[in-house]
Design an enzyme around this catalytic site. Structure first.
Site, PDB file in Angstrom:
ATOM      1  N   ASP A  94      -2.623   2.471  -6.264  1.00 35.54           N
ATOM      2  CA  ASP A  94      -1.634   2.551  -5.185  1.00 35.54           C
ATOM      3  C   ASP A  94      -1.600   1.354  -4.245  1.00 35.54           C
ATOM      4  O   ASP A  94      -0.922   1.399  -3.219  1.00 35.54           O
ATOM      5  CB  ASP A  94      -1.863   3.829  -4.364  1.00 35.54           C
ATOM      6  CG  ASP A  94      -3.232   3.868  -3.703  1.00 35.54           C
ATOM      7  OD1 ASP A  94      -4.116   3.090  -4.108  1.00 35.54           O
ATOM      8  OD2 ASP A  94      -3.414   4.674  -2.773  1.00 35.54           O
ATOM      9  N   GLU A  95      -2.280   0.255  -4.567  1.00 30.94           N
ATOM     10  CA  GLU A  95      -2.183  -0.904  -3.694  1.00 30.94           C
ATOM     11  C   GLU A  95      -2.441  -2.189  -4.473  1.00 30.94           C
ATOM     12  O   GLU A  95      -3.116  -2.200  -5.497  1.00 30.94           O
ATOM     13  CB  GLU A  95      -3.132  -0.808  -2.497  1.00 30.94           C
ATOM     14  CG  GLU A  95      -4.597  -0.784  -2.842  1.00 30.94           C
ATOM     15  CD  GLU A  95      -5.479  -0.844  -1.598  1.00 30.94           C
ATOM     16  OE1 GLU A  95      -5.184  -1.647  -0.684  1.00 30.94           O
ATOM     17  OE2 GLU A  95      -6.470  -0.101  -1.549  1.00 30.94           O
ATOM     18  N   ASP A 114       0.856  -1.184   0.000  1.00 32.80           N
ATOM     19  CA  ASP A 114       0.000   0.000   0.000  1.00 32.80           C
ATOM     20  C   ASP A 114       0.893   1.235   0.000  1.00 32.80           C
ATOM     21  O   ASP A 114       1.642   1.473   0.953  1.00 32.80           O
ATOM     22  CB  ASP A 114      -0.901  -0.016   1.234  1.00 32.80           C
ATOM     23  CG  ASP A 114      -2.009   1.017   1.166  1.00 32.80           C
ATOM     24  OD1 ASP A 114      -2.189   1.643   0.092  1.00 32.80           O
ATOM     25  OD2 ASP A 114      -2.705   1.210   2.186  1.00 32.80           O
TER      26      ASP A 114
END
Length: 361
Positions: free
Chosen positions: A109-110, A14
């Protein structure tokens, strides 16, 4: 379990305050300052994300920009630059691919990675996570937090424990006892409304949840009851899926107090739309159909949809469409307990659509 009947090795990566971190990386004048990426405070914008300097003031994602401004008037509001975020995300995903084909992006983003059969780094999921974090920082100048465990549920929770730039391991021996002491509000996938319902049933922690028999959980929470029964025991059999075609992207929220004011309902729909569009951007897709979901105070539920000839790339023009959809409802007559917005008829965007993608005009 893997083919060798040993626990899986799952890593959840993350990125830390991703959009804001990219802005601080690319603009030295923003470093060590409260940065808010999102809509302007004088408009109906919302916070997409914010720097850790801004979070100290209580600011968080999906908060109205006007409220964020009141909490921190000195904050710097920045319009999102999705091309820059997609470029960084592409580099990060190429790093993941160096370790395993089994990675499942959740957004820009993860992602989850199944490294059960990876021999690099002595086959250690923790060392793999450390290596990935180091390479991300070297190649993008950004930091990531990692959670390592034997299933997706625990890996996701672990990645949030030592943010920013953290790394946390929950081993198979630790998993069940870790879940037992975890407050229900910290369970990934349990939202505010479900948390409130669980509290009313006397469920405050994983230990309390574990005491309820499956039959009661199914009675109270429907098909989600089986999932709650499993995770209370540290069990999550969901595989890391690297081929998940999206048919729709939606978000919804149940309100603590039923809504009656039409303007407030409209603002809530626009906020939900912005959150759904952010998810869509993370999947690098566009939509042509928007659907609103309304559940009234008496639990009657309706949906209304509109399909547009061009791709939906921002919030401009959505307000009159929402207003038209609301005409054919009991808004103003019945109070509303839940609202949702779903985007569907998905496809890969054209280059022109990519350039137009902007959550906050």
């Amino acid at each position: 379990m893997t083919a060798s009947n040993s626990p899986r090795k799952i890593v959840h990566i993350d990125m830390d305050a991703f959009f804001a971190a990219v802005e601080q990386r690319d603009n030295p004048q923003y470093r060590n300052k409260p940065i808010i990426v999102g809509g302007k405070p004088d408009a109906r914008g919302v916070v997409a994300t914010c720097s850790y300097e801004a979070r100290k003031y209580g600011i968080h994602s999906a908060m109205p920009s006007s409220q964020a401004y009141r909490l921190c008037p000195q904050a710097i509001f920045i319009k999102p630059r999705f091309e820059a975020y997609k470029e960084a995300s592409s580099i990060i995903r190429s790093i993941f691919a160096d370790y395993t084909e089994l990675f499942e992006p959740l957004s820009l983003d993860e992602a989850y990675l199944d490294v059960s059969d990876v021999s690099r780094c002595q086959g250690s999921a923790t060392l793999i996570a450390m290596d990935i974090k180091q390479r991300i920082q070297q190649q993008t100048g950004l930091t990531a937090s990692a959670g390592v465990s034997y299933n997706k549920f625990l890996a996701k929770i672990a990645s949030d424990i030592d943010k920013p730039n953290g790394l946390y391991l929950i081993s198979p021996d630790q998993g069940p006892s870790f879940v037992e002491q975890l407050p229900i509000g910290k369970f990934h996938g349990i939202g505010k409304a479900t948390e409130k319902k669980m509290h009313a049933l006397g469920i405050q922690t994983g230990h309390d949840l574990k005491k309820l028999p499956l039959a009661l959980l199914l009675q109270y929470f429907g098909k989600s009851g089986q999932h709650y029964y499993n995770i209370a025991r540290g069990i999550d059999p969901r595989p890391v899926n690297n081929h998940r075609p999206s048919k729709s992207v939606g978000v919804e929220t149940t309100f603590q107090h039923d809504l009656a004011d039409r303007d407030i309902i409209m603002r809530q729909l626009l906020m939900l739309f912005n959150k759904a569009l952010k998810k869509l951007v993370g999947k690098q897709l566009t939509a042509h159909t928007v659907t609103i979901k309304i559940k009234y105070q008496n639990f009657v539920q309706i949906t209304r949809s509109r399909t547009l000839p061009t791709a939906i790339t921002d919030a401009s023009g959505l307000e009159p469409i929402f207003a038209e959809l609301l005409k054919d409802t009991d808004i103003g007559v019945k109070k509303v307990r839940l609202l949702g917005v779903t985007l569907s008829s998905l496809q890969k965007p054209t280059l022109q659509a990519y350039r137009q993608l902007d959550l906050f005009n």
